[in-house]
Write a protein that holds these residues in place. Sequence first.
Motif, PDB file in Angstrom:
ATOM      1  N   GLN A  42       0.826  -1.211   0.000  1.00  0.00           N
ATOM      2  CA  GLN A  42       0.000   0.000   0.000  1.00  0.00           C
ATOM      3  C   GLN A  42       0.857   1.256   0.000  1.00  0.00           C
ATOM      4  O   GLN A  42       0.571   2.216  -0.725  1.00  0.00           O
ATOM      5  CB  GLN A  42      -0.942  -0.004   1.196  1.00  0.00           C
ATOM      6  N   ASP A  43       1.915   1.252   0.798  1.00  0.00           N
ATOM      7  CA  ASP A  43       2.816   2.411   0.830  1.00  0.00           C
ATOM      8  C   ASP A  43       3.465   2.626  -0.527  1.00  0.00           C
ATOM      9  O   ASP A  43       3.580   3.763  -1.000  1.00  0.00           O
ATOM     10  CB  ASP A  43       3.900   2.227   1.898  1.00  0.00           C
ATOM     11  N   ALA A  44       3.900   1.541  -1.164  1.00  0.00           N
ATOM     12  CA  ALA A  44       4.538   1.653  -2.474  1.00  0.00           C
ATOM     13  C   ALA A  44       3.536   2.160  -3.513  1.00  0.00           C
ATOM     14  O   ALA A  44       3.877   2.994  -4.352  1.00  0.00           O
ATOM     15  CB  ALA A  44       5.111   0.298  -2.899  1.00  0.00           C
ATOM     16  N   MET A  45       2.300   1.680  -3.440  1.00  0.00           N
ATOM     17  CA  MET A  45       1.277   2.114  -4.393  1.00  0.00           C
ATOM     18  C   MET A  45       0.988   3.607  -4.232  1.00  0.00           C
ATOM     19  O   MET A  45       0.883   4.340  -5.217  1.00  0.00           O
ATOM     20  CB  MET A  45       0.000   1.309  -4.203  1.00  0.00           C
ATOM     21  N   LEU A  46       0.884   4.055  -2.987  1.00  0.00           N
ATOM     22  CA  LEU A  46       0.645   5.480  -2.740  1.00  0.00           C
ATOM     23  C   LEU A  46       1.814   6.337  -3.201  1.00  0.00           C
ATOM     24  O   LEU A  46       1.626   7.490  -3.594  1.00  0.00           O
ATOM     25  CB  LEU A  46       0.370   5.724  -1.256  1.00  0.00           C
ATOM     26  N   GLY A  47       3.025   5.763  -3.166  1.00  0.00           N
ATOM     27  CA  GLY A  47       4.210   6.473  -3.611  1.00  0.00           C
ATOM     28  C   GLY A  47       4.442   6.387  -5.106  1.00  0.00           C
ATOM     29  O   GLY A  47       5.416   6.930  -5.624  1.00  0.00           O
ATOM     30  N   GLY A  48       3.559   5.670  -5.816  1.00  0.00           N
ATOM     31  CA  GLY A  48       3.697   5.543  -7.265  1.00  0.00           C
ATOM     32  C   GLY A  48       4.718   4.517  -7.700  1.00  0.00           C
ATOM     33  O   GLY A  48       5.084   4.463  -8.870  1.00  0.00           O
ATOM     34  N   LYS A  49       5.178   3.688  -6.783  1.00  0.00           N
ATOM     35  CA  LYS A  49       6.173   2.659  -7.097  1.00  0.00           C
ATOM     36  C   LYS A  49       5.445   1.342  -7.366  1.00  0.00           C
ATOM     37  O   LYS A  49       5.343   0.481  -6.506  1.00  0.00           O
ATOM     38  CB  LYS A  49       7.156   2.505  -5.949  1.00  0.00           C
ATOM     39  N   MET A  50       4.914   1.201  -8.578  1.00  0.00           N
ATOM     40  CA  MET A  50       4.063   0.068  -8.904  1.00  0.00           C
ATOM     41  C   MET A  50       4.827  -1.257  -8.931  1.00  0.00           C
ATOM     42  O   MET A  50       4.278  -2.292  -8.578  1.00  0.00           O
ATOM     43  CB  MET A  50       3.364   0.306 -10.244  1.00  0.00           C
ATOM     44  N   GLY A  51       6.081  -1.235  -9.320  1.00  0.00           N
ATOM     45  CA  GLY A  51       6.884  -2.461  -9.316  1.00  0.00           C
ATOM     46  C   GLY A  51       7.087  -2.977  -7.906  1.00  0.00           C
ATOM     47  O   GLY A  51       6.936  -4.176  -7.642  1.00  0.00           O
ATOM     48  N   ALA A  52       7.411  -2.085  -6.984  1.00  0.00           N
ATOM     49  CA  ALA A  52       7.600  -2.480  -5.587  1.00  0.00           C
ATOM     50  C   ALA A  52       6.272  -2.931  -4.988  1.00  0.00           C
ATOM     51  O   ALA A  52       6.228  -3.904  -4.223  1.00  0.00           O
ATOM     52  CB  ALA A  52       8.171  -1.318  -4.781  1.00  0.00           C
ATOM     53  N   CYS A  53       5.199  -2.261  -5.356  1.00  0.00           N
ATOM     54  CA  CYS A  53       3.877  -2.644  -4.866  1.00  0.00           C
ATOM     55  C   CYS A  53       3.546  -4.066  -5.314  1.00  0.00           C
ATOM     56  O   CYS A  53       3.103  -4.890  -4.511  1.00  0.00           O
ATOM     57  CB  CYS A  53       2.829  -1.673  -5.389  1.00  0.00           C
ATOM     58  N   ALA A  54       3.770  -4.359  -6.582  1.00  0.00           N
ATOM     59  CA  ALA A  54       3.481  -5.693  -7.109  1.00  0.00           C
ATOM     60  C   ALA A  54       4.337  -6.746  -6.423  1.00  0.00           C
ATOM     61  O   ALA A  54       3.861  -7.845  -6.127  1.00  0.00           O
ATOM     62  CB  ALA A  54       3.705  -5.714  -8.616  1.00  0.00           C
ATOM     63  N   MET A  55       5.596  -6.413  -6.141  1.00  0.00           N
ATOM     64  CA  MET A  55       6.485  -7.362  -5.478  1.00  0.00           C
ATOM     65  C   MET A  55       5.967  -7.687  -4.078  1.00  0.00           C
ATOM     66  O   MET A  55       5.879  -8.862  -3.705  1.00  0.00           O
ATOM     67  CB  MET A  55       7.896  -6.787  -5.387  1.00  0.00           C
ATOM     68  N   HIS A  56       5.600  -6.674  -3.304  1.00  0.00           N
ATOM     69  CA  HIS A  56       5.110  -6.899  -1.943  1.00  0.00           C
ATOM     70  C   HIS A  56       3.760  -7.627  -1.960  1.00  0.00           C
ATOM     71  O   HIS A  56       3.511  -8.492  -1.121  1.00  0.00           O
ATOM     72  CB  HIS A  56       4.985  -5.580  -1.180  1.00  0.00           C
ATOM     73  N   LEU A  57       2.916  -7.294  -2.914  1.00  0.00           N
ATOM     74  CA  LEU A  57       1.620  -7.956  -3.011  1.00  0.00           C
ATOM     75  C   LEU A  57       1.802  -9.431  -3.345  1.00  0.00           C
ATOM     76  O   LEU A  57       1.132 -10.293  -2.776  1.00  0.00           O
ATOM     77  CB  LEU A  57       0.755  -7.268  -4.066  1.00  0.00           C
ATOM     78  N   THR A  58       2.730  -9.730  -4.226  1.00  0.00           N
ATOM     79  CA  THR A  58       3.017 -11.119  -4.578  1.00  0.00           C
ATOM     80  C   THR A  58       3.548 -11.883  -3.376  1.00  0.00           C
ATOM     81  O   THR A  58       3.126 -13.016  -3.110  1.00  0.00           O
ATOM     82  CB  THR A  58       4.033 -11.185  -5.739  1.00  0.00           C
ATOM     83  N   LYS A  59       4.445 -11.263  -2.626  1.00  0.00           N
ATOM     84  CA  LYS A  59       4.971 -11.914  -1.418  1.00  0.00           C
ATOM     85  C   LYS A  59       3.857 -12.191  -0.417  1.00  0.00           C
ATOM     86  O   LYS A  59       3.813 -13.257   0.185  1.00  0.00           O
ATOM     87  CB  LYS A  59       6.051 -11.050  -0.768  1.00  0.00           C
ATOM     88  N   ALA A  60       2.959 -11.234  -0.244  1.00  0.00           N
ATOM     89  CA  ALA A  60       1.853 -11.413   0.701  1.00  0.00           C
ATOM     90  C   ALA A  60       0.967 -12.572   0.270  1.00  0.00           C
ATOM     91  O   ALA A  60       0.532 -13.373   1.097  1.00  0.00           O
ATOM     92  CB  ALA A  60       1.033 -10.129   0.807  1.00  0.00           C
ATOM     93  N   MET A  61       0.707 -12.670  -1.019  1.00  0.00           N
ATOM     94  CA  MET A  61      -0.142 -13.751  -1.522  1.00  0.00           C
ATOM     95  C   MET A  61       0.544 -15.101  -1.359  1.00  0.00           C
ATOM     96  O   MET A  61      -0.119 -16.092  -1.047  1.00  0.00           O
ATOM     97  CB  MET A  61      -0.517 -13.505  -2.965  1.00  0.00           C
ATOM     98  N   HIS A  62       1.854 -15.146  -1.556  1.00  0.00           N
ATOM     99  CA  HIS A  62       2.565 -16.407  -1.413  1.00  0.00           C
ATOM    100  C   HIS A  62       2.603 -16.840   0.059  1.00  0.00           C
ATOM    101  O   HIS A  62       2.479 -18.027   0.350  1.00  0.00           O
ATOM    102  CB  HIS A  62       3.985 -16.301  -1.981  1.00  0.00           C
ATOM    103  N   VAL A  63       2.774 -15.911   0.956  1.00  0.00           N
ATOM    104  CA  VAL A  63       2.766 -16.241   2.380  1.00  0.00           C
ATOM    105  C   VAL A  63       1.379 -16.745   2.761  1.00  0.00           C
ATOM    106  O   VAL A  63       1.234 -17.706   3.508  1.00  0.00           O
ATOM    107  CB  VAL A  63       3.149 -15.016   3.249  1.00  0.00           C
ATOM    108  N   GLY A  64       0.352 -16.125   2.203  1.00  0.00           N
ATOM    109  CA  GLY A  64      -1.018 -16.501   2.515  1.00  0.00           C
ATOM    110  C   GLY A  64      -1.410 -17.876   1.998  1.00  0.00           C
ATOM    111  O   GLY A  64      -2.251 -18.547   2.574  1.00  0.00           O
ATOM    112  N   THR A  65      -0.785 -18.308   0.900  1.00  0.00           N
ATOM    113  CA  THR A  65      -1.132 -19.608   0.338  1.00  0.00           C
ATOM    114  C   THR A  65      -0.210 -20.718   0.802  1.00  0.00           C
ATOM    115  O   THR A  65      -0.506 -21.881   0.577  1.00  0.00           O
ATOM    116  CB  THR A  65      -1.114 -19.562  -1.207  1.00  0.00           C
ATOM    117  N   ALA A  66       0.911 -20.378   1.434  1.00  0.00           N
ATOM    118  CA  ALA A  66       1.840 -21.403   1.920  1.00  0.00           C
ATOM    119  C   ALA A  66       1.229 -22.136   3.112  1.00  0.00           C
ATOM    120  O   ALA A  66       0.567 -21.545   3.947  1.00  0.00           O
ATOM    121  CB  ALA A  66       3.171 -20.759   2.329  1.00  0.00           C
ATOM    122  N   LYS A  67       1.469 -23.416   3.157  1.00  0.00           N
ATOM    123  CA  LYS A  67       0.896 -24.207   4.256  1.00  0.00           C
ATOM    124  C   LYS A  67       1.956 -24.838   5.080  1.00  0.00           C
ATOM    125  O   LYS A  67       2.996 -25.140   4.715  1.00  0.00           O
ATOM    126  CB  LYS A  67      -0.021 -25.268   3.695  1.00  0.00           C
TER     127      LYS A  67
END
Length: 86
Positions: free
Chosen positions: A61-86
């Motif tokens: 969210q911080d990266a998205m608000l700062g206009g850093k879309m690449g960093a935002c996508a990276m953090h979002l991907t990490k969050a999704m991977h942590v959420g799906t890991a078992k």
Amino acid sequence: MINKLLGAAAIAAVAYAVVPASAAKMAGCSGENLSKAESMIEAMADGDGKFTAQKEIAQAQDAMLGGKMGACAMHLTKAMHVGTAK
């Protein structure tokens, strides 16, 4: 000297070819994707994984608000991977 320049050009060409391929695997940084990830994380059991995923969402969210879309996508991907890991 020419060999060093050719080597640097070769490395740059490889990096240019690899970066777009890895970026295609990242989740797109949008409000909709952030909402989906937040919903998924809220449903997780409390623990280290949930805490880590929440931190990644906050950084996205911080990266998205700062206009850093690449960093935002990276953090979002990490969050999704942590959420799906078992």
